[in-house]
Design a protein around this motif. Structure first.
Motif, PDB file in Angstrom:
ATOM      1  N   LEU A   1      10.455  26.697  11.840  1.00  0.00           N
ATOM      2  CA  LEU A   1      11.149  25.405  11.816  1.00  0.00           C
ATOM      3  C   LEU A   1      11.275  24.842  10.407  1.00  0.00           C
ATOM      4  CD1 LEU A   1       9.810  23.707  15.066  1.00  0.00           C
ATOM      5  CD2 LEU A   1      11.914  24.999  14.712  1.00  0.00           C
TER       6      LEU A   1
ATOM      7  N   LEU B   1      14.838  23.841   9.022  1.00  0.00           N
ATOM      8  CA  LEU B   1      15.127  22.505   8.503  1.00  0.00           C
ATOM      9  C   LEU B   1      15.642  22.568   7.072  1.00  0.00           C
ATOM     10  CD1 LEU B   1      15.119  19.448   8.625  1.00  0.00           C
ATOM     11  CD2 LEU B   1      12.648  19.473   8.252  1.00  0.00           C
TER      12      LEU B   1
ATOM     13  N   VAL C   1      19.573  22.916   8.210  1.00  0.00           N
ATOM     14  CA  VAL C   1      19.884  21.504   8.451  1.00  0.00           C
ATOM     15  C   VAL C   1      20.235  20.842   7.121  1.00  0.00           C
ATOM     16  CG1 VAL C   1      19.054  19.300   9.342  1.00  0.00           C
ATOM     17  CG2 VAL C   1      18.433  21.411  10.513  1.00  0.00           C
TER      18      VAL C   1
ATOM     19  N   VAL D   1      18.622  11.872  11.636  1.00  0.00           N
ATOM     20  CA  VAL D   1      18.040  12.987  12.389  1.00  0.00           C
ATOM     21  C   VAL D   1      17.283  13.928  11.452  1.00  0.00           C
ATOM     22  CG1 VAL D   1      18.576  15.010  13.796  1.00  0.00           C
ATOM     23  CG2 VAL D   1      19.690  12.816  14.266  1.00  0.00           C
TER      24      VAL D   1
ATOM     25  N   LEU E   1      13.396  15.012  11.966  1.00  0.00           N
ATOM     26  CA  LEU E   1      12.908  16.384  12.015  1.00  0.00           C
ATOM     27  C   LEU E   1      11.799  16.605  10.986  1.00  0.00           C
ATOM     28  CD1 LEU E   1      16.189  18.486  12.427  1.00  0.00           C
ATOM     29  CD2 LEU E   1      14.798  17.376  14.173  1.00  0.00           C
ATOM     30  N   ARG E   2      11.997  16.053   9.799  1.00  0.00           N
ATOM     31  CA  ARG E   2      10.964  16.205   8.765  1.00  0.00           C
ATOM     32  C   ARG E   2       9.687  15.470   9.146  1.00  0.00           C
ATOM     33  NH1 ARG E   2       9.634  19.931   5.874  1.00  0.00           N
ATOM     34  NH2 ARG E   2      11.736  20.165   4.990  1.00  0.00           N
TER      35      ARG E   2
ATOM     36  N   SER F   1       8.543  14.930  12.205  1.00  0.00           N
ATOM     37  CA  SER F   1       7.879  15.719  13.241  1.00  0.00           C
ATOM     38  C   SER F   1       7.188  16.930  12.635  1.00  0.00           C
ATOM     39  CB  SER F   1       8.889  16.178  14.293  1.00  0.00           C
ATOM     40  OG  SER F   1       9.367  15.104  15.055  1.00  0.00           O
ATOM     41  N   LEU F   2       7.856  17.584  11.698  1.00  0.00           N
ATOM     42  CA  LEU F   2       7.278  18.786  11.096  1.00  0.00           C
ATOM     43  C   LEU F   2       6.100  18.442  10.196  1.00  0.00           C
ATOM     44  CD1 LEU F   2       7.820  21.768  11.339  1.00  0.00           C
ATOM     45  CD2 LEU F   2       9.251  21.646   9.305  1.00  0.00           C
TER      46      LEU F   2
ATOM     47  N   LEU G   1      19.357  17.500  19.214  1.00  0.00           N
ATOM     48  CA  LEU G   1      18.622  18.398  18.320  1.00  0.00           C
ATOM     49  C   LEU G   1      17.237  17.847  18.031  1.00  0.00           C
ATOM     50  CD1 LEU G   1      18.259  20.731  16.331  1.00  0.00           C
ATOM     51  CD2 LEU G   1      19.509  19.374  14.625  1.00  0.00           C
ATOM     52  N   LYS G   2      17.167  16.542  17.783  1.00  0.00           N
ATOM     53  CA  LYS G   2      15.860  15.915  17.522  1.00  0.00           C
ATOM     54  C   LYS G   2      14.902  16.151  18.682  1.00  0.00           C
ATOM     55  CE  LYS G   2      15.333  11.960  18.929  1.00  0.00           C
ATOM     56  NZ  LYS G   2      14.851  11.324  20.181  1.00  0.00           N
TER      57      LYS G   2
ATOM     58  N   PHE H   1      13.912  19.952  18.986  1.00  0.00           N
ATOM     59  CA  PHE H   1      12.984  20.289  17.898  1.00  0.00           C
ATOM     60  C   PHE H   1      11.570  19.850  18.247  1.00  0.00           C
ATOM     61  CE2 PHE H   1      11.119  19.854  13.662  1.00  0.00           C
ATOM     62  CZ  PHE H   1      11.725  20.858  12.920  1.00  0.00           C
ATOM     63  N   HIS H   2      11.442  18.617  18.721  1.00  0.00           N
ATOM     64  CA  HIS H   2      10.115  18.083  19.047  1.00  0.00           C
ATOM     65  C   HIS H   2       9.520  18.762  20.273  1.00  0.00           C
ATOM     66  CE1 HIS H   2       6.988  15.120  18.402  1.00  0.00           C
ATOM     67  NE2 HIS H   2       6.973  14.870  19.688  1.00  0.00           N
TER      68      HIS H   2
END
Length: 887
Positions: free
Chosen positions: A188, A192, A196, A225, A229-230, A232-233, A273-274, A277-278
């Motif tokens: 991921l 990202l 992304v 978004v 994503l960042r 969450s990662l 997508l969010k 991803f999660h």
């Protein structure tokens, strides 16, 4: 000396502590259970009774440094700083908000809008779906080149119900698994960075073409978004690092081997997508069911994930959100999946959950970020002020009024001389400051018009005959503040207050239930530069969105918001008890008198372990206390150059809790633990609603001890509201009339509850959680919600805004009487013990696994056994006696 004066049992306590062996087991257990022992133990925790005090050991003890923080507290602070510190926020902003290559974006947009009629393959488990035996639908771009008629058509095959059943059964039979946490993190991270952020111009163009959206709005959606994503990662990566370095936290994947259905909204594609991803980070296999017009974008996302190493079949994308699709397709998915992750209208979400229940899937987890009724409130200021008019106008017009935070109502203040007609006139004049048009490539547009949408703002001055509702259009209703139509913010996602000062706006806003509160203090001089805001505009990563679970009907099911602490760490848990507990510094918080009473309702073993757990939870609270952000840009200033400055505090709020005790259950220990956590919470807790379900006696339901005494304690000391229901119908009726969505904790076997109760909870946007989390971080998440307080101001008002937010947090967010500071203890290493002393298991430590092996059935050689001392507890419930004075 203090303890000896206060507690008569001190002599016996010293004898216990001085024991070199545990041969006198019955005497030890009896004395530990005696009233007052726990208080005496707390008084002497600073002392070392594990071995004889010699000159050398006394000198060593004097020289040993006293810890200033617990190992858990320090680790939790590092976890929090990994996602919410100012430095990390700046890093995420620099990545997500980096300028998009506009020329490349426009080139890709032109390609997407080109004249074409093509067939796009839909893949399932690596093979394309045949079009010969399936319905094929045509998806056109909503607009064409230059804003003209659409000339691009994409044809896709719709899946059948059998396809869905085959997909899910195949993934289960093959035991298709999401990669291990470390491997998934690398996949991921690559996705990202390269697919992304590295393809920002492509994503922006796809959003503009298929949304459709103005190019500027598309850039805003992409940046939001990408930041999510960042976040969450980073939370996932921080957990992995904690597991390797300080050993306090570990990844917890509740979705391992399970299926999750993700459905994006029709106006914000990348939220799908969010969610996907999660859900991958939680271990779920993902089924994305999307609108046919979004399929080209999500098919590219699916290919990019595979290119980065995600195994084939872990994420499947199917087009089926269309009136032309067979409803049986979605029904088959709802029947089979373990979780529904949804963003869209509240009516649609509730219908999906109820359909899953109807199909027998009572175990399905469900989370919805849904729409709300949002309002702008004018408090002591007139709509004639240009900042007020322009901010209110934008709140209703942004994205054609289709945002879940779009304002549906403006509540004006008649004391300023305003009327509904005056509001109408001011807003209609203010809309001239916003550019509208039809060409998505025009980077100067504020609002992209499209077919089926009005071209101008409509201001209603009277409630329509068919009632007040979400308009999903550039429409707003003007009503007086004290009029007949009163919109409570327990139905809102966003709420905006304009007032003469920041302090007055904050005082009004922090009393509300909406997830995001925007406060503006406008200057008296209408010509002076002024900030503006509306009900929209939560910017991530600086803020959070939709985090008021259990407060507002605009958040439904198991949803903790977007970008909130509770969501970011929902796949993180504190590690279980192990040998490190005997060597790490830990915190001890003194219990309040009420907590002492409540603790006596637990079994002796749980009294010791949960006492320590309370301290652990409080350490997590301390680490995650909110801080005011650095200022960041908002909407344009009115009457001046530049942009409004936004300053946000992501306030922790106590979740609204409901508990249910069915007939004949007695007093569940989890409910006692909830009471203890409420009593010891550093936040300003709210009363819990406790429902007792069963056959009615004369007047009320009859209860017996220990439940009877427990109810007296929590009603008198915690203000809990106890509701007696004769049967299921009475319970469901009460839930429908409740002011807030019902969120139940500590349920046992959710799917075994009466279907009527499950349906009512779903209809009201609530949720039923099974049991109570067993680790400190999960307990903290369970006990809290997030409300984002944002002040819009000028640069000169930033210091004032920061000070007012901090003041509001201390006076509104925190409990009136603060808890005493904890004592930090560094246990002695076990290899330093002499003989069989207690320092290997210090009082208050979690590792009491040896104590439960002590038996009251065996008498020691030197103990007489008079009849009065030989009574033994035969059941666990006998240990849960009402405390003396508990009533």
């Amino acid at each position: 000396e203090s303890a000896r004066a206060q507690h008569p049992i001190w002599t016996n306590l010293v004898a216990i502590i001085s024991l070199r062996t545990l041969s006198d087991s019955q005497g030890v257990m009896r004395l530990l259970r005696a009233p007052g022992t726990r208080q005496a133990l707390f008084a002497c925790r600073r002392c070392d009774f594990s071995r004889p005090v010699t000159g050398a050991s006394r000198a060593a003890a004097t020289a040993a440094p006293k810890p200033a923080v617990s190992a858990l507290g320090a680790a939790a602070k590092r976890l929090r700083d990994a996602v919410k510190s100012r430095e990390v926020t700046a890093q995420i902003v620099a990545e997500a908000d980096a300028p998009v290559d506009r020329a490349a974006a426009l080139q890709r947009l032109s390609h997407e809008l080109r004249e074409s009629d093509e067939e796009m393959e839909v893949f399932l488990l690596g093979s394309p779906l045949s079009t010969s035996d399936r319905k094929v639908v045509a998806a056109k771009t909503p607009t064409g080149p230059g804003g003209g008629a659409a000339v691009r058509t994409v044809r896709v095959a719709l899946p059948t119900a059998d396809d869905i059943a085959r997909l899910i059964s195949s993934r289960r039979e093959q035991k298709l698994a999401v990669p291990k946490p470390d491997e998934l993190n690398a996949i991921l991270e690559k996705y990202l960075t390269e697919k992304v952020v590295g393809k920002a111009s492509d994503h922006v163009a796809l959003l503009a073409a298929w949304g459709p959206k103005a190019i500027g709005d598309s850039e805003g959606e992409f940046a939001e978004v990408a930041a999510l994503l960042r976040l969450s990662l980073k939370a996932h990566d921080a957990t992995l690092q904690a597991n390797k370095e300080d050993f306090q936290f570990e990844v917890h994947r509740s979705g391992e081997g399970r299926e999750c259905l993700v459905m994006p909204p029709s106006n914000f594609a990348l939220l799908g997508l969010k969610d996907a991803f999660h859900m991958l980070l939680k271990g779920f296999r993902v089924l994305l069911i999307v609108q046919p017009r979004f399929f080209p974008h999500f098919r590219e996302i699916q290919r990019d994930l595979a290119d980065c190493g995600l195994p084939e079949g872990v994420v499947e994308v199917l087009p089926s959100i269309t009136p032309e699709a067979d409803p049986a397709v979605l029904h088959e998915a709802l029947k089979q999946v373990d979780r529904l992750q949804f963003t869209g209208s509240s009516a649609m979400f509730k219908s999906l959950v109820l359909k899953a229940y109807e199909l027998g899937n009572l175990r399905m987890e469900h989370a919805g970020e849904v729409s709300g009724l949002n309002k702008v409130r004018l408090d002591g200021v007139s709509v004639s002020h240009p900042a007020v008019a322009r901010g209110t106008c934008w709140a209703a017009m942004a994205n054609n009024g289709e945002l879940c935070t779009s304002a549906s109502l403006v509540e004006f203040d008649p004391s300023t001389g305003d009327s509904a007609d005056a509001v109408k006139k001011a807003l209609e004049e203010a809309q001239a400051s916003f550019r509208v048009g039809r060409d998505p490539a025009d980077d100067g547009l504020d609002i992209l018009l499209r077919d089926g949408k009005t071209e101008a703002l409509e201001v209603k001055t009277e409630e329509p005959a068919d009632g007040f509702r979400e308009w999903w259009e550039k429409t707003i209703l003007a009503v007086p503040r004290d009029g007949s139509l009163k919109l409570r913010t327990n139905q809102s996602l966003g709420h905006c207050i304009y007032a003469p000062s920041i302090a007055q706006a904050l005082a009004a806003g922090t009393k509300e239930d909406a997830s995001n509160i925007y406060c503006v203090g406008v200057p008296e001089d209408a010509a002076a530069p002024s900030a503006r805001a509306g009900t929209t505009g939560a910017k991530l990563p600086e803020s959070a969105f939709g985090g008021m679970r259990s407060y507002t009907y605009a958040v439904a099911g198991d949803h903790d918001g977007v970008g909130s602490i509770q969501t970011l760490f929902d796949n993180t848990k504190r590690r279980g008890a192990n040998w490190r507990d005997q060597e790490e510094a830990y915190a001890e918080y003194e219990l309040t008198e009420v907590a002492e009473m409540l603790l006596d309702f637990l079994t002796p073993r749980d009294q010791q372990t949960f006492n320590r757990q309370i301290s652990n939870v409080l350490e997590v609270y301390s680490a995650f206390m909110p801080e005011v952000t650095a200022p960041y840009p908002g909407q344009g200033l009115v009457g001046g150059e530049g942009r409004s400055q936004l300053v946000t505090l992501q306030a922790l709020r106590p979740s609204r809790k409901q508990l249910l005790i069915p007939r004949g259950v007695g007093l569940p220990e989890d409910i006692v633990k909830v009471a203890l956590l409420c009593e010891m919470s550093p936040l300003r807790e709210l009363p819990v609603d406790l429902h007792l379900l069963g056959a009615a006696q004369v007047g009320k339901l009859r209860v017996t001890d220990p439940l009877k005494s427990f109810l007296r304690v929590v009603e008198k000391n915690l203000g809990w509201r106890v509701h007696y229901h004769a049967d299921t119908d009475a319970l469901t009726s009460a839930l429908r009339e409740a002011e807030y969505p019902p969120y139940f904790l500590c349920a046992k076997d959710r799917h075994m509850l009466p279907v009527e109760v499950m349906n009512t909870v779903a209809e009201q946007g609530g949720y039923v959680y099974e049991g109570l989390p067993s680790d400190a971080l999960s307990l903290f998440r369970c006990m809290t919600a997030t409300q984002a307080w944002t002040v819009a101001c000028t640069e000169g008002q930033v210091a004032e805004a920061t000070a007012e937010l901090e003041k509001a947090w201390k006076s509104i967010g925190l409990r009136e009487e603060p808890l005493p500071a904890p004592e930090f203890t560094q246990p002695k290493r076990r290899d330093m013990d002499i003989g069989g002393g207690f320092s290997a298991t210090p009082f208050g430590a979690e590792d009491d696994s040896k104590w439960d092996e002590l038996s009251d059935d065996d008498e020691s050689d030197d103990e007489a056994a008079p009849a009065t001392d030989s009574k033994k507890s035969s059941t666990a419930s006998d240990d849960k006696k009402a405390p003396s004075g508990g009533a």
